[in-house]
Structure formats: C-alpha cells, structure tokens
Motif scaffolding. Structure first.
Motif, mmCIF file in Angstrom:
data_model
loop_
_atom_site.group_PDB
_atom_site.id
_atom_site.type_symbol
_atom_site.label_atom_id
_atom_site.label_comp_id
_atom_site.label_asym_id
_atom_site.label_seq_id
_atom_site.Cartn_x
_atom_site.Cartn_y
_atom_site.Cartn_z
ATOM 1 N N GLU A 76 0.857 -1.187 0.000
ATOM 2 C CA GLU A 76 0.000 0.000 0.000
ATOM 3 C C GLU A 76 0.889 1.231 0.000
ATOM 4 O O GLU A 76 1.825 1.345 0.788
ATOM 5 C CB GLU A 76 -0.908 0.007 1.223
ATOM 6 N N ARG A 80 -3.202 3.646 -2.028
ATOM 7 C CA ARG A 80 -3.536 2.769 -3.159
ATOM 8 C C ARG A 80 -2.793 1.453 -3.029
ATOM 9 O O ARG A 80 -1.721 1.377 -2.436
ATOM 10 C CB ARG A 80 -3.201 3.434 -4.496
ATOM 11 N N ASP A 105 -0.816 -0.982 -10.535
ATOM 12 C CA ASP A 105 -1.938 -0.492 -9.751
ATOM 13 C C ASP A 105 -3.058 -1.533 -9.808
ATOM 14 O O ASP A 105 -3.512 -1.909 -10.894
ATOM 15 C CB ASP A 105 -2.429 0.843 -10.318
ATOM 16 N N ASP A 107 -6.171 -1.316 -9.069
ATOM 17 C CA ASP A 107 -7.445 -0.818 -9.586
ATOM 18 C C ASP A 107 -7.409 -0.543 -11.082
ATOM 19 O O ASP A 107 -8.308 -0.954 -11.820
ATOM 20 C CB ASP A 107 -7.847 0.457 -8.840
ATOM 21 N N SER A 108 -6.397 0.153 -11.543
ATOM 22 C CA SER A 108 -6.364 0.590 -12.938
ATOM 23 C C SER A 108 -5.557 -0.324 -13.843
ATOM 24 O O SER A 108 -5.755 -0.326 -15.064
ATOM 25 C CB SER A 108 -5.792 2.010 -13.026
ATOM 26 N N ARG A 183 -11.515 -9.061 -1.868
ATOM 27 C CA ARG A 183 -11.247 -8.335 -3.106
ATOM 28 C C ARG A 183 -10.000 -8.884 -3.770
ATOM 29 O O ARG A 183 -8.981 -9.098 -3.114
ATOM 30 C CB ARG A 183 -11.071 -6.854 -2.782
#
Length: 248
Positions: A76, A80, A105, A107-108, A183
């Motif tokens: 982290e 993020r 990343d 998420d992206s 997740r």
C-alpha cells in the motif's frame, strides 16, 4: 495468532449461546423460537467471520524493508494498492543499495517504476490465496469470469490482474486469486500450459542444421521449438517465460 483466533471464536460463540440460553430459561420454548428471529444480524457477523477465517488474521500496514520486496507482493502506497511485478537490486554510487521495483496499480492496471532504499520501510499487505476455475472471458466488459469450485459462485475480475499470462487461460483451468477482504489483488495461472501449434515456420537455411525454429501458437504467441515440431502438434509451454518445455 492461531491461538488468539481460536480464543476469539470461542468467546463469540459463548456470547451468542449464553444469550439464547437466557431467553430459553426465562420465556420458554415459544419465546426461544421468537428469539431466533432476532439474532440474524449478530449471527451473520459471526458466521461471516468463521466462513472466512483468513479475514480475521490478515494484516494491513505491516512494515517491511524494501530489501524484502519480491514479485507478487502487494503493498500500500499513498492509499492505493500495488502489486510488485518486478524487483531488481542495484547500487547507486554513494547512495547505497537500492531496489528498482515495477508496480501495477490493482485498480487501474497501470504500471509504474519506483525506487526504494533497501532499508526503507514499506507497507506490505498480506493476502489470502484461493483457487478458482476459469469459465470464460466476457466480450462486453473484458473481465475474466471465474467460478468458486465448492460453492459454484461466479466472480468477475479485471483481465489486467493476470498480466501477460491471460492468453493461456483455457476452459476449466485452475487459477489462483490473491484476495484481501474478499477483493482480488492479483491472479496467477499454472506454470505449465498445453498449447497447439497453429503455424510452423520453416528453419532458415544455414551451413549448420538449425536445432530450433519459430512456431505460432493458437493463443497468438510465438515460441522457439525443436525443428521436428510441426503444425497441429500440442506442446507444453512454460507460462512464466513463454518457453518450450516438451511435447504434450
């Protein structure tokens, strides 16, 4: 940690059962039946905890040295989540030893390069690993659709979690997800995959007989194989470095 988790489990169940026992003794069986309808929220929290015991023991914010970072780790940084794709140690003159890290990343899917001192504190996230079965790739969203083999529940995950190895995904292939609080942080596939040679290139003429040639696989990759491999052959490929291993 295991002892603490067990003690927590016994304490939680003790509270739940002592509460229901009090209601039985004071109001009788009919009141007990009604009380069961008043407990779902608390019981569901306990059930959720016990159904996913790893969530109670996962650590976030654990400090490690930059020197300990390895590919596959999740860290982290500035709020993020990033997965370590590559990690290479090097020295920088008087600046001392550093580690050059390629991060993705979560998420992206975008990648970036960072430098850490080998003694620099890094916030690492511990993830739980779970096996899933590949079903298909959704053409509309581009997501990978997986199935939990015990519950048959389906889970959509972004394709970028698989990196370049997503081309090896095949029906019913077992894949591993690294999860944090349910997740998906990253995904991995077996190190060996069976592929079919779609097109074989003729060896180039040379004074010495070439031992290897290029072939095109059914998943779009090009690999070097022994010259006796021909179109239609099934071969085993190392998914980590896309190298030929043997005939299937």
């Amino acid at each position: 940690m295991l002892v603490l988790t067990n003690r927590l489990s016994r304490a939680l169940w003790s509270v739940a059962f002592s509460s229901s026992s009090t209601k039985i003794s004071s109001r009788g069986v009919s009141t007990f039946i009604q009380s069961k309808h008043c407990l779902p929220n608390s019981e569901s929290r306990y059930s959720s905890l016990f159904a996913s015991p790893w969530s109670a023991t996962q650590l976030r914010g654990a400090k490690f040295r930059g020197d300990d970072l390895k590919p596959g780790n999740v860290i982290e940084k500035k709020g993020r989540m990033y997965q370590v794709v590559k990690a290479q140690h090097s020295t920088q003159g008087r600046g001392g030893a550093i580690i050059q890290v390629e991060l993705r990343d979560v998420d992206s899917g975008s990648k970036s390069n960072e430098r850490f001192r080998t003694d620099e504190p890094v916030e690492r996230v511990f993830v739980a690993e779970k096996s899933f079965t590949y079903l298909y790739t959704d053409d509309e969203t581009g997501n990978i659709v997986l199935m939990e083999p015990e519950t048959y529940e389906q889970l959509d995950v972004p394709k970028h979690l698989f990196g370049e190895s997503y081309v090896y995904l095949q029906d019913d292939m077992n894949v591993n997800l690294q999860l944090y609080d349910g997740r998906a942080m990253s995904a991995s596939i077996p190190t060996r995959a069976t592929c079919t040679v779609a097109e074989s290139e003729m060896p180039m003429r040379a004074s010495a007989t070439p031992q290897y040639k290029k072939v095109f696989l059914d998943n779009g990759l090009t690999v070097q194989v022994p010259k006796h491999i021909v179109e239609g052959d099934k071969i085993i490929v190392n998914t980590a470095d896309h190298s030929y291993m043997s005939r299937a």
